[in-house]
Design an enzyme around this catalytic site. Sequence first.
Site, mmCIF file in Angstrom:
data_model
loop_
_atom_site.group_PDB
_atom_site.id
_atom_site.type_symbol
_atom_site.label_atom_id
_atom_site.label_comp_id
_atom_site.label_asym_id
_atom_site.label_seq_id
_atom_site.Cartn_x
_atom_site.Cartn_y
_atom_site.Cartn_z
ATOM 1 N N SER A 102 -4.677 2.627 0.992
ATOM 2 C CA SER A 102 -4.123 1.681 0.018
ATOM 3 C C SER A 102 -3.099 2.345 -0.901
ATOM 4 O O SER A 102 -2.068 2.809 -0.456
ATOM 5 C CB SER A 102 -5.273 1.058 -0.780
ATOM 6 O OG SER A 102 -4.844 -0.010 -1.570
ATOM 7 N N ASP A 241 1.737 -2.297 -2.623
ATOM 8 C CA ASP A 241 1.193 -0.953 -2.467
ATOM 9 C C ASP A 241 1.265 -0.553 -1.000
ATOM 10 O O ASP A 241 1.843 -1.270 -0.183
ATOM 11 C CB ASP A 241 -0.231 -0.856 -3.023
ATOM 12 C CG ASP A 241 -1.229 -1.680 -2.225
ATOM 13 O OD1 ASP A 241 -0.791 -2.633 -1.543
ATOM 14 O OD2 ASP A 241 -2.446 -1.391 -2.284
ATOM 15 N N ASP A 243 -0.627 -0.536 1.615
ATOM 16 C CA ASP A 243 -1.064 -1.423 2.696
ATOM 17 C C ASP A 243 -0.779 -2.879 2.383
ATOM 18 O O ASP A 243 -1.226 -3.768 3.120
ATOM 19 C CB ASP A 243 -2.546 -1.208 3.019
ATOM 20 C CG ASP A 243 -3.471 -1.619 1.880
ATOM 21 O OD1 ASP A 243 -3.017 -1.635 0.720
ATOM 22 O OD2 ASP A 243 -4.639 -1.928 2.143
ATOM 23 N N ASP A 245 -1.731 -5.083 0.222
ATOM 24 C CA ASP A 245 -2.732 -6.087 -0.142
ATOM 25 C C ASP A 245 -2.765 -6.346 -1.645
ATOM 26 O O ASP A 245 -3.581 -7.126 -2.128
ATOM 27 C CB ASP A 245 -4.120 -5.702 0.376
ATOM 28 C CG ASP A 245 -4.696 -4.447 -0.268
ATOM 29 O OD1 ASP A 245 -3.961 -3.748 -1.005
ATOM 30 O OD2 ASP A 245 -5.885 -4.149 -0.011
#
EC number: 5.4.2.10
Length: 447
Positions: A102, A241, A243, A245
């Site tokens: 992440s 960010d 990833d 999400d």
Amino acid sequence: MRKLFGTDGVRGKANLHPMTADMALRIGAAVGRYFRRENDNVHRVVIGKDTRLSGYMFENALTAGLTSTGMNVLLLGPVPTPAVGLMTRSMRADLGVMISASHNPAEDNGIKFFGPDGYKLSDEVELELEALIESGVELAQAHNIGRAKRIDDARFRYGERIKSSLPRGMRLDGLRVVIDCANGAAHRTAPEILWELGADVIPVGVSPDGKNINRGCGSTQPGVAAETVVAHGAHVGICLDGDADRVILIDETGTVADGDQLMALLASAWAADGRLTGGALVATVMSNLGLERFLQDRGIGLERTGVGDRYVVERMRQGGFNLGGEQSGHIVMSDYATTGDGLMAGLHFLAEMVRSGQKASELARQFEPVPQLLKNVRFEAGQVPLEAGSVQDAIARAEGQLNGQGRLLIRKSGTEPLIRVMAESEDPELLNRTVSDVVSAVEAATV
């Protein structure tokens, strides 16, 4: 107590326990055995990843473990985490895997799991998986070993899905948008989708090299994107960010707005349209007291959960709510997605700009936040500073001082070896004193 899984899957520094190739192999075999349906001849798992260098290693190790138990692996390549949740369900897979840490630095990596319904796994399932990982599993016979193949159109499928979440016919023509992809999983997807919707796109953080994900860019470091918004006279900035999400917004003046402000906007708009199911927003204990007051003034409830977007989703599913998220920028719209989706949330903010004709600065400041102070204290493996009597005494004193004048939250991070100390109060002196006292006590307990 879970030992391997944290707030969001397994996470750590690459090539150090638990994020080693050997452990990934064992994890792959365990989850493959757990999710394999014995009454079905076809067993599928989809694997996505972000742009970290170690992603290649973990992708291969997980594939080996999964195929060893008879799972057929579908490799999506670099895609946002929400795309894995979507593809798990749409491709009728038994399991979805996302390889990502992440917002963490490039040296870290992690493994997140989605069940066949596209939702992240529960604490109970993760406990069962830990037991399987520790004990080992029976492997498939030679003629039942699984296969692996690449899926080339994953990001296009995902893109069409999130575009369809917007009002029919919605266009972004005339909007100049800075999109910061954090050199991560959405570095191709996000600019493409914005361009297809008609926006004038100014990309930032779209040159991943395996080592620069989240470095000086993205939702945790939005400074460059803010400067780019101002320099190009953009109408808005969207920061994702690694990833993709989570999302942080930047208005046309370069001012940053967090997830609380976006949730306030969407909750009030959806409530006015009769689209907010359950009459409440689901957020975590970290969301600002100002958000709670804003919602109360409009007759909207606030359901608080523990930190982590999967706990938000669990409460949404239990209570039948369709909007939730975190101050950090995870925004969950369960009518369209199974987990936080930064790009989708950003698109819905742009849709509100188009619908209302208002500037980003007018929409991204829905309420005046109560002053909030957060400090982190790092600890070493084996240390349990929150159990120290001196720390517990300091927390009790701080809570007594804040009684009726604010709020105190102390928690252990689920993704890093940190103790997070957060307080809210409209009295700045009281705010600083209570946080400093608790931080000092925690630091003393880590020496």
